[in-house]
Each structure stands twice: as C-alpha cells, then as structure tokens.
Design a protein around this motif. Structure first.
Motif, PDB file in Angstrom:
ATOM      1  N   ILE A 158       1.702 -13.434  -0.285  1.00 55.09           N
ATOM      2  CA  ILE A 158       1.405 -12.237  -1.178  1.00 55.09           C
ATOM      3  C   ILE A 158       0.484 -11.252  -0.301  1.00 55.09           C
ATOM      4  O   ILE A 158       0.613 -10.081  -0.694  1.00 55.09           O
ATOM      5  CB  ILE A 158       0.866 -12.782  -2.529  1.00 55.09           C
ATOM      6  N   GLY A 159      -0.615 -11.659   0.358  1.00 53.55           N
ATOM      7  CA  GLY A 159      -1.382 -11.015   1.070  1.00 53.55           C
ATOM      8  C   GLY A 159      -0.546 -10.032   1.992  1.00 53.55           C
ATOM      9  O   GLY A 159      -1.029  -9.157   2.318  1.00 53.55           O
ATOM     10  N   VAL A 160       0.429 -10.734   2.778  1.00 51.62           N
ATOM     11  CA  VAL A 160       1.234 -10.071   3.750  1.00 51.62           C
ATOM     12  C   VAL A 160       1.765  -8.858   3.062  1.00 51.62           C
ATOM     13  O   VAL A 160       1.935  -7.683   3.470  1.00 51.62           O
ATOM     14  CB  VAL A 160       2.165 -10.839   4.516  1.00 51.62           C
ATOM     15  N   TYR A 169       2.781   2.904   1.320  1.00 52.24           N
ATOM     16  CA  TYR A 169       2.607   3.941   0.285  1.00 52.24           C
ATOM     17  C   TYR A 169       1.230   4.465   0.177  1.00 52.24           C
ATOM     18  O   TYR A 169       0.820   5.338  -0.636  1.00 52.24           O
ATOM     19  CB  TYR A 169       2.744   3.071  -1.147  1.00 52.24           C
ATOM     20  N   GLY A 170       0.404   4.297   1.258  1.00 52.01           N
ATOM     21  CA  GLY A 170      -1.051   4.610   1.152  1.00 52.01           C
ATOM     22  C   GLY A 170      -1.862   4.426  -0.251  1.00 52.01           C
ATOM     23  O   GLY A 170      -2.635   5.135  -0.533  1.00 52.01           O
ATOM     24  N   LEU A 171      -1.459   3.015  -0.394  1.00 54.77           N
ATOM     25  CA  LEU A 171      -2.649   2.596  -1.502  1.00 54.77           C
ATOM     26  C   LEU A 171      -4.091   2.306  -1.323  1.00 54.77           C
ATOM     27  O   LEU A 171      -4.121   2.167  -0.070  1.00 54.77           O
ATOM     28  CB  LEU A 171      -1.996   1.284  -2.041  1.00 54.77           C
ATOM     29  N   PRO A 172      -5.011   2.421  -2.047  1.00 57.71           N
ATOM     30  CA  PRO A 172      -6.351   2.347  -2.001  1.00 57.71           C
ATOM     31  C   PRO A 172      -6.727   0.928  -1.577  1.00 57.71           C
ATOM     32  O   PRO A 172      -7.715   0.798  -0.858  1.00 57.71           O
ATOM     33  CB  PRO A 172      -6.903   2.811  -3.101  1.00 57.71           C
ATOM     34  N   GLY A 173      -6.089  -0.053  -1.563  1.00 58.62           N
ATOM     35  CA  GLY A 173      -6.263  -1.301  -1.587  1.00 58.62           C
ATOM     36  C   GLY A 173      -5.696  -2.429  -1.794  1.00 58.62           C
ATOM     37  O   GLY A 173      -4.736  -2.382  -2.726  1.00 58.62           O
ATOM     38  N   PRO A 174      -6.093  -3.648  -1.645  1.00 58.83           N
ATOM     39  CA  PRO A 174      -5.224  -4.987  -2.067  1.00 58.83           C
ATOM     40  C   PRO A 174      -5.159  -4.984  -3.470  1.00 58.83           C
ATOM     41  O   PRO A 174      -4.173  -5.631  -3.968  1.00 58.83           O
ATOM     42  CB  PRO A 174      -6.108  -6.194  -1.762  1.00 58.83           C
TER      43      PRO A 174
END
Length: 416
Positions: A158-160, A169-174
C-alpha cells in the motif's frame, strides 16, 4: 531509542483466538457476520480463550454491521472481545456503544491489555495442551509478531501505491493518497490490497480523462458450473472465494483447506486469500508463499496437482516450518490443485488437508476438483479484467486534482 517499560512477554496463544476480517462490513454481510461471530465465540469459550478480531483489513463498518457487532458481543462486557483496527475504523466503531468490545490499534497493544493471569476464565474449560508444544515465551513471540508480519505484508504494498499516486497526481502526502485508495476500494468493493496491487502493476493512465481507452461493454462473467451454482454477486471477491473453498472441501471430503491467488505486485507469489479449519501457526507460514516445498507452490510450478500422502513421511516438507505447523495441527495428507487459465497461466491454488494419511482424494474427486479449479481461474481472470480495472478507472476519474480542474475557469487539468 528509549522505552518507558521493559519488554513485555505475553503467553498469548494459550489465551486468545485470533480471527481476521477483511472487506467492507456493510448491511449485506450482517447475517454471515453474526453466524461467524457466534461460531468463533462459542469455540473460544470452549477453549477458555478471549476472542481477538483483527479488523486491520476492514476499510469501513456500516451502521448495520455495528449493530450486529453490538448484539453479538454485548453480553461480554466483563471479558470483552479485543478488536484491532485502523484509526478510521476505530472512529466508526466508537460511534456506537459496544460494551462487549475493546478497541486497540495493534495486536501487541491488544494482547498486552490482557490481565497477567494465564488461568482460563471462570466456568470455561482449559484448553488441552499438545505434547511437544513450544514454550510459552516462544508462543508469545509467535502471537505478537504474527499480527505485525501480516500487517507488514500489506502495508508495504500500500505504501508503494501511495507513493505512485502522490507522484502521478501531485497529492499533498500519504494521507491524501491513502484516502483516494480507500474511497476507490469502498466504492468499487475491491479490497484495498488488491487495488494497491493494481495501481503498482497497471500501465500508466492513457489520458487525463481515462485510465483505459476503448474498453467498451464489459464481458459477462464466465458461464461455468461453479458460477451458476454460486448464484451470488460475482463481483464480491471474498464471498466467491469462500464459496469456492467450501465447495472444494466438500468435494474432497477434506478436514481443512486454503485458497491462494497470485499477486502480480509481489512477483506472482501466492497470497493467502481464504482458509477453513487452519490455525494461525500454519497460515502465518503460508500467508505469502514464494516457492516449494509448500505444496501449493509445487502445484503452481508444475501446473498440475501436487499431493503429499503423509506430511510426516516427506523429509523436506516435514522439516519446513509450514510442514511442522501442519503436523502440530494434526494434518497429515495434503492435495493442491492449481487454478489454470486457458492460456496455461497459473492464477492461484486450492489446497486441501486431511487428518488421516494416505493417497487421497480418489480419481473421480480429483477430476471434479480440476473442473472447479478451472472455473475459479476463469472467474478470477474475468474479475481482474473488469472489476479491478473499473476500480482503477474510478480512482483516476475521482482523484482530487481532477475535481479541482473541473472548477477552474478554463476547465483545464491542474498542473503537476
């Protein structure tokens, strides 16, 4: 690194029964959930155990399921069920009054919450001890690290996937990436691990609007004897695999069984997807199988059934931890049949266990199991081409940056 307390050793195996739940708990699963809870609670009571529900693979718990949990466990306020769940699921469960359940973040936390006494609960019979059983401290370590290892197998994948979504997508973080995965899992009823595996192994999206172009009308599920007999929702992975395993056990007259499916994100290793009648010591060893002598791996390599008439007489398997766990549980004969697609690709295995040693099952039963395995392989191939790809498409079209782009005056895509 400092610790506020010394290492705690909890003799857990002689005190608890661990049951793992997976998939969204919604209104449709309540009848089965109630039945399974009753069965495991009764079994735990006979053994003098506390029940532990590992719900770390449950993405959501609906109101009806929470009501079922309350009704089935409410009488256990004095010795509540220990529940291990993610912060999101714990928050959902905390919405209700659940006197028969205690919520924890990890299996270690749950086990260390038990009182120090190792005596069975009053009025409950003590669990018979097997000869040759490992010492209590070794059992404690097994019980504690099992939950951690099981979680690590999934969390790494899931981390990968989270990292890929952040970059794509340029998401802000995990947290944002996990929220996107979870939303896709819940909306499409695809387990979080399966969706993460698809994100990791699928080719990149073809356009900003669509992950896959030209899919058109979906093919119907395979018209096989197994699918027709199942008669339920063929997109419900958990129920389909459970039905396949129950059918295989009934056909073979087996005492226990397991189903593995290959995971493309983990070099097509065999991932344990379902089990019946197997204890934690064994299914910990076969949760992720990469090669022989584990019998399911032999069947996968041969692309043909593999049989072990007597585990004790097989020098290699009996020396392996999985074989030792089988012998400790009283399982002697093993038969595994691969799930082979028409393209001769192995997509998993059905593995059956019998307490008595000997050549088994008989030829007619083996032929019936081969037909069942081919049917399950056809269903799994269809599921990956339709349900899983639909989940990827949903994720791509509902990503946060797409919503932001739709609100822009020019309607363009957000810059990444």
């Amino acid at each position: 690194m400092t610790s506020r307390s010394p290492l705690t050793m909890v003799p857990a195996t002689d005190r608890v029964t661990v049951v793992c739940l997976a998939g969204a708990l919604d209104a449709d699963c309540c009848v089965r959930l109630a039945g399974e809870l009753t069965r495991h609670l009764d079994r735990a009571a006979r053994q003098g155990h506390r029940l532990v529900l590992d719900m770390t693979a449950v993405p959501a718990v609906g109101e009806a399921a929470r009501r079922t949990l309350r009704e089935e466990t409410g009488y256990l306020a004095g010795a509540p069920v220990l529940v291990v769940a993610t912060p999101e699921v714990r928050k959902e469960l905390e919405q209700d009054d659940l006197p028969g359940m205690r919520l924890h973040g990890t299996l270690v936390e749950a086990l260390t919450s038990l009182p120090p006494s190792t005596a069975p609960a009053p009025g409950r019979p003590a669990r018979p001890r097997r000869t040759g059983k490992p010492p209590a401290d070794a059992e404690s370590l097994r019980g504690e690290i099992f939950g951690l290892r099981a979680k690590a197998r999934t969390s790494g994948l899931i981390g990968v996937a989270q990292g890929m979504l952040i970059a794509r997508y340029g998401l802000p973080g995990p947290a944002a990436a996990f929220a996107l995965l979870r939303e896709g899992s819940q909306q499409c009823n695809v387990p979080l691990r399966i969706l993460a595996s698809a994100v990791v192994t699928a080719p990149p999206p073809q356009t900003d609007a669509h992950w896959f172009l030209g899919r058109g009308t979906h093919a119907p599920p395979p018209d096989t004897a197994f699918v027709r007999a199942y008669g339920g929702d063929v997109t419900d992975r958990c129920h389909v695999l459970a039905a396949a395993l129950d059918t295989a056990i009934a056909v073979a007259g087996a005492d226990a069984g397991e189903v593995h499916l290959t995971d493309p994100a983990q070099d097509h290793a065999l991932f344990l997807e379902g089990r019946r009648g197997l204890d934690a010591a064994y299914w910990d060893e076969v949760a992720l199988v990469t090669g022989p002598p584990v019998v399911c791996a032999v069947a996968r390599e041969r692309l043909a059934p593999a049989a072990v008439p007597d585990v004790a007489a097989d020098e290699v398997l009996s020396a392996h931890p999985a074989g030792q766990a089988l012998l400790a549980a009283g399982r002697r004969a093993v038969y595994s049949v691969p799930l082979i697609t028409p393209e001769t690709y192995c997509t998993g295995t059905l593995t059956l266990h019998r307490n008595e040693p000997g050549i088994w099952p008989p030829p007619a039963r083996r032929a019936e199991l081969a037909r069942l395995a081919a049917d399950v392989a056809a269903w799994r191939s269809w599921y990956r081409r339709t349900v899983v790809l639909d989940a990827l498409e949903h994720l791509h079209q509902n990503r946060p940056d797409r919503g932001a782009a739709a609100r822009r005056p020019d309607g363009g895509a957000a810059k990444r």
